[in-house]
Design a protein around this motif. Sequence first.
Motif, PDB file in Angstrom:
ATOM      1  N   MET A   1       0.832  -1.175  -0.011  1.00 49.56           N
ATOM      2  CA  MET A   1      -0.027  -0.010   0.094  1.00 49.56           C
ATOM      3  C   MET A   1       0.661   1.350   0.005  1.00 49.56           C
ATOM      4  O   MET A   1       1.994   0.989   0.579  1.00 49.56           O
ATOM      5  N   LYS A   2       0.361   2.230  -0.610  1.00 47.88           N
ATOM      6  CA  LYS A   2       1.225   3.401  -0.756  1.00 47.88           C
ATOM      7  C   LYS A   2       0.455   4.619  -0.003  1.00 47.88           C
ATOM      8  O   LYS A   2      -0.857   4.409   0.136  1.00 47.88           O
ATOM      9  N   GLY A   3       1.315   5.659   0.432  1.00 48.58           N
ATOM     10  CA  GLY A   3       0.635   6.856   0.958  1.00 48.58           C
ATOM     11  C   GLY A   3       1.388   8.270   0.774  1.00 48.58           C
ATOM     12  O   GLY A   3       2.515   8.188   0.183  1.00 48.58           O
ATOM     13  N   GLU A   4       0.617   9.241   0.611  1.00 48.11           N
ATOM     14  CA  GLU A   4       1.391  10.622   0.641  1.00 48.11           C
ATOM     15  C   GLU A   4       0.697  11.646   0.953  1.00 48.11           C
ATOM     16  O   GLU A   4      -0.450  11.510   1.505  1.00 48.11           O
ATOM     17  N   CYS A   5       1.512  12.593   1.348  1.00 39.76           N
ATOM     18  CA  CYS A   5       0.761  14.084   1.759  1.00 39.76           C
ATOM     19  C   CYS A   5       0.098  14.834   0.986  1.00 39.76           C
ATOM     20  O   CYS A   5      -0.320  14.181  -0.299  1.00 39.76           O
ATOM     21  N   LEU A   6      -0.659  15.773   1.385  1.00 40.23           N
ATOM     22  CA  LEU A   6      -1.610  16.485   0.504  1.00 40.23           C
ATOM     23  C   LEU A   6      -1.094  16.712  -0.882  1.00 40.23           C
ATOM     24  O   LEU A   6      -1.575  16.711  -1.964  1.00 40.23           O
ATOM     25  N   CYS A   7       0.082  17.310  -0.732  1.00 41.63           N
ATOM     26  CA  CYS A   7       0.947  18.055  -2.119  1.00 41.63           C
ATOM     27  C   CYS A   7       1.509  16.958  -3.096  1.00 41.63           C
ATOM     28  O   CYS A   7       1.930  17.086  -3.998  1.00 41.63           O
ATOM     29  N   GLY A   8       1.783  15.690  -2.181  1.00 43.85           N
ATOM     30  CA  GLY A   8       2.690  14.606  -3.000  1.00 43.85           C
ATOM     31  C   GLY A   8       4.008  14.586  -2.723  1.00 43.85           C
ATOM     32  O   GLY A   8       4.515  13.744  -3.408  1.00 43.85           O
ATOM     33  N   PHE A  48       7.973  -0.492   6.564  1.00 46.11           N
ATOM     34  CA  PHE A  48       7.860   0.905   5.966  1.00 46.11           C
ATOM     35  C   PHE A  48       9.002   1.216   5.091  1.00 46.11           C
ATOM     36  O   PHE A  48      10.079   0.765   5.330  1.00 46.11           O
ATOM     37  N   HIS A  49       8.719   1.861   3.937  1.00 44.31           N
ATOM     38  CA  HIS A  49       9.727   2.375   2.961  1.00 44.31           C
ATOM     39  C   HIS A  49       9.395   3.948   2.522  1.00 44.31           C
ATOM     40  O   HIS A  49       8.283   4.106   2.028  1.00 44.31           O
ATOM     41  N   TRP A  50      10.329   4.852   2.695  1.00 41.50           N
ATOM     42  CA  TRP A  50      10.350   6.151   2.269  1.00 41.50           C
ATOM     43  C   TRP A  50      10.415   6.036   0.627  1.00 41.50           C
ATOM     44  O   TRP A  50      11.336   5.510   0.223  1.00 41.50           O
ATOM     45  N   ILE A  51       9.585   6.646   0.100  1.00 38.61           N
ATOM     46  CA  ILE A  51       9.578   6.770  -1.423  1.00 38.61           C
ATOM     47  C   ILE A  51      10.459   8.042  -1.700  1.00 38.61           C
ATOM     48  O   ILE A  51      11.368   8.000  -2.727  1.00 38.61           O
ATOM     49  N   SER A  52       9.795   9.195  -1.279  1.00 41.99           N
ATOM     50  CA  SER A  52      10.506  10.411  -1.475  1.00 41.99           C
ATOM     51  C   SER A  52      10.055  11.488  -0.724  1.00 41.99           C
ATOM     52  O   SER A  52       9.233  11.056   0.159  1.00 41.99           O
ATOM     53  N   GLY A  53      10.620  12.578  -0.483  1.00 42.14           N
ATOM     54  CA  GLY A  53      10.235  13.661   0.034  1.00 42.14           C
ATOM     55  C   GLY A  53      10.796  13.737   1.605  1.00 42.14           C
ATOM     56  O   GLY A  53      10.450  14.572   2.438  1.00 42.14           O
ATOM     57  N   GLN A  54      11.693  12.907   2.137  1.00 45.60           N
ATOM     58  CA  GLN A  54      12.142  13.028   3.442  1.00 45.60           C
ATOM     59  C   GLN A  54      12.805  14.328   3.778  1.00 45.60           C
ATOM     60  O   GLN A  54      12.667  14.567   4.886  1.00 45.60           O
ATOM     61  N   ASP A  55      13.343  14.887   2.898  1.00 44.85           N
ATOM     62  CA  ASP A  55      14.235  16.179   3.059  1.00 44.85           C
ATOM     63  C   ASP A  55      13.048  17.290   3.249  1.00 44.85           C
ATOM     64  O   ASP A  55      13.397  18.455   3.806  1.00 44.85           O
ATOM     65  N   ASN A  56      11.959  16.955   3.063  1.00 44.42           N
ATOM     66  CA  ASN A  56      10.700  18.070   3.044  1.00 44.42           C
ATOM     67  C   ASN A  56      10.014  18.011   4.471  1.00 44.42           C
ATOM     68  O   ASN A  56       9.126  18.653   4.680  1.00 44.42           O
ATOM     69  N   ILE A  57      10.242  17.055   5.101  1.00 41.13           N
ATOM     70  CA  ILE A  57       9.760  16.690   6.547  1.00 41.13           C
ATOM     71  C   ILE A  57      10.322  17.646   7.698  1.00 41.13           C
ATOM     72  O   ILE A  57      11.529  17.767   7.825  1.00 41.13           O
ATOM     73  N   ARG A  58       9.561  18.286   8.307  1.00 42.92           N
ATOM     74  CA  ARG A  58       9.894  19.000   9.622  1.00 42.92           C
ATOM     75  C   ARG A  58       9.152  18.196  10.632  1.00 42.92           C
ATOM     76  O   ARG A  58       8.282  17.544  10.720  1.00 42.92           O
ATOM     77  N   SER A  59       9.540  18.862  11.947  1.00 40.56           N
ATOM     78  CA  SER A  59       9.182  17.993  13.114  1.00 40.56           C
ATOM     79  C   SER A  59       8.812  19.044  14.153  1.00 40.56           C
ATOM     80  O   SER A  59       9.508  20.117  14.438  1.00 40.56           O
ATOM     81  N   PHE A  60       7.884  18.701  15.007  1.00 39.53           N
ATOM     82  CA  PHE A  60       7.493  19.611  16.222  1.00 39.53           C
ATOM     83  C   PHE A  60       7.309  18.639  17.244  1.00 39.53           C
ATOM     84  O   PHE A  60       6.610  17.720  17.122  1.00 39.53           O
ATOM     85  N   CYS A  74       2.895  21.290   2.433  1.00 39.55           N
ATOM     86  CA  CYS A  74       1.328  21.360   2.546  1.00 39.55           C
ATOM     87  C   CYS A  74       1.041  21.340   3.992  1.00 39.55           C
ATOM     88  O   CYS A  74      -0.168  21.520   4.346  1.00 39.55           O
ATOM     89  N   GLY A  75       1.659  20.864   5.100  1.00 34.75           N
ATOM     90  CA  GLY A  75       1.409  20.894   6.302  1.00 34.75           C
ATOM     91  C   GLY A  75       1.041  19.486   6.900  1.00 34.75           C
ATOM     92  O   GLY A  75       0.525  19.482   7.974  1.00 34.75           O
ATOM     93  N   SER A  76       0.718  18.635   6.030  1.00 34.95           N
ATOM     94  CA  SER A  76       0.091  17.384   6.258  1.00 34.95           C
ATOM     95  C   SER A  76       1.182  16.747   7.228  1.00 34.95           C
ATOM     96  O   SER A  76       2.191  16.608   7.224  1.00 34.95           O
ATOM     97  N   SER A  77       0.297  16.078   8.448  1.00 34.64           N
ATOM     98  CA  SER A  77       1.143  15.049   9.194  1.00 34.64           C
ATOM     99  C   SER A  77       1.529  13.958   8.495  1.00 34.64           C
ATOM    100  O   SER A  77       0.860  13.391   7.504  1.00 34.64           O
TER     101      SER A  77
END
Length: 143
Positions: A1-8, A48-60, A74-77
């Motif tokens: 199964m795949k998943g992505e944030c709002l902006c992809g 679990f496997h990251w496909i793309s975008g790890q550099d775009n992740i921020r953390s609080f 996009c701010g998606s969790s």
Amino acid sequence: MKGECLCGEVRFSVKGELSNFYQCHCTLCRKATGSSANAATFVSEECFHWISGQDNIRSFQKPTGYRNDFCSTCGSSVPNKLRDTGLIWIPAGLLEGVTGSRVAVHLHLSSSATWEQASSSSIRLDDGPNSLASLHEALQRTS
């Protein structure tokens, strides 16, 4: 199964069957989502496997340990590792495709929003409203 944030930008995949979901109604999850609850599940790191975008992740993170990773565009969790448990937390709303999973557990119901209570008189639509004006009108109903 795949998943992505709002902006992809942030994309991931999960191998195997997913566990059921939980919904957390605590104040932190309501504030993080802007909704009545946070729906999520856990998977093992091996699945679990990251496909793309790890550099775009921020953390609080709060001093209590509560953590929310999110897409900086996009701010998606987005998924994050649960401390040193070997588990990855996955927001259910990011998953694409059909799953046999269901909400099996509701947490922190004592913290749930007062407006969340189901109402037999609420309008339920299979799709969105015909217009914003019709939605606005429906929201003005008192019973």
